[in-house]
Enzyme design. Sequence first.
Site, PDB file in Angstrom:
ATOM      1  N   VAL A 115       0.803  -1.217   0.000  1.00  0.00           N
ATOM      2  CA  VAL A 115       0.000   0.000   0.000  1.00  0.00           C
ATOM      3  C   VAL A 115       0.838   1.269   0.000  1.00  0.00           C
ATOM      4  CG1 VAL A 115      -1.976  -1.083   1.098  1.00  0.00           C
ATOM      5  CG2 VAL A 115      -0.199  -0.080   2.528  1.00  0.00           C
ATOM      6  N   SER A 118       1.561   3.871  -3.248  1.00  0.00           N
ATOM      7  CA  SER A 118       0.621   4.770  -3.916  1.00  0.00           C
ATOM      8  C   SER A 118       0.561   6.103  -3.201  1.00  0.00           C
ATOM      9  CB  SER A 118      -0.785   4.148  -3.943  1.00  0.00           C
ATOM     10  OG  SER A 118      -1.720   5.076  -4.446  1.00  0.00           O
ATOM     11  N   SER A 120      -1.785   8.048  -3.259  1.00  0.00           N
ATOM     12  CA  SER A 120      -3.156   8.295  -2.834  1.00  0.00           C
ATOM     13  C   SER A 120      -3.666   7.198  -1.913  1.00  0.00           C
ATOM     14  CB  SER A 120      -4.072   8.386  -4.057  1.00  0.00           C
ATOM     15  OG  SER A 120      -4.037   7.188  -4.808  1.00  0.00           O
ATOM     16  N   CYS A 121      -2.759   6.518  -1.212  1.00  0.00           N
ATOM     17  CA  CYS A 121      -3.151   5.346  -0.438  1.00  0.00           C
ATOM     18  C   CYS A 121      -3.842   5.718   0.865  1.00  0.00           C
ATOM     19  CB  CYS A 121      -1.940   4.463  -0.145  1.00  0.00           C
ATOM     20  SG  CYS A 121      -0.662   5.273   0.826  1.00  0.00           S
ATOM     21  N   GLY A 122      -3.730   6.980   1.301  1.00  0.00           N
ATOM     22  CA  GLY A 122      -4.488   7.402   2.468  1.00  0.00           C
ATOM     23  C   GLY A 122      -3.750   7.279   3.785  1.00  0.00           C
TER      24      GLY A 122
END
Length: 291
Positions: A115, A118, A120-122
């Site tokens: 994860v 990314s 934009s994985c948060g």
Amino acid sequence: MGRVTQRRKVHKYVLDGSPQALEFPVRHREDVLAVEEPLEIRLDRLSFSVTMRTPGNDFDLVAGFLVSEGIIWSPEQLVSLRFCAGEDEDGVQTFNVVEAQLRPDVVRPDTGRNVFTSSSCGICGTDSIEAVHKSSHFSPAEDPLMVPITTLASLPDRLREAQAVFDVTGGVHAAGLFRIADDGSAELLCVREDVGRHNAVDKVVGWALREGMLPLRGTVLQVSGRASFELVQKAALAGIPVLAAVSAPSSLAVELAEASGITLAGFSRGTSLNVYAGQTRVGGVPAPVGG
């Protein structure tokens, strides 16, 4: 260029007010597009990831992707790469599935893509940066490379001259790897183009891995777009000390560059550039006015 480009009919509207435009406001012509197709990456027969890419240099792409995931970092860990069976509706081989066989001692990921790769994985920036450090086997911070500012500023034009697919489509990103010599000159080692900027970088890193060149000490990675967290991460995991982009970096990209000891430049346009991290590697910079 084979499967890299595709011709399509388009309707061009000209609204410049010229007599020709008023008489023929719509023109029919052919345009050349960059191809975008999915590539499924398998590890030892198990599906690992799917990425949208421009076909070509797919083995480099897969090898670089595995480096960027922190799974491998030397060519000996990658036993083989091969295209798997895959056909379109007409029964034609698509070449859209590549299987990588890893050495038995290489740790396989449990599921899917990690994860932290990314932007934009948060998850928060601190966790993202720490995840990169845990996966990295090279230290760009230890690289003593010095790059003359004039050399660094010249690289976007050098890269643009080598962008063959962009010349005919205008629709792909590019990444170029330059070796900086002792005299400050730059040798272009590898250029890769793709609809995805991250894929272009993976193709360059994968080429270098397969050539046995990692870590990429003494090099500059020049990219045609912006500098995201993900691109800095890829540079860090490949041991690249300098990353330069023609557009802006993100805030997290700068934080990761600082934490990893990478020199990060943005808005590099030939006559000017901004250095956001690692300025001590840039040589020949005049003293600030009033400094």
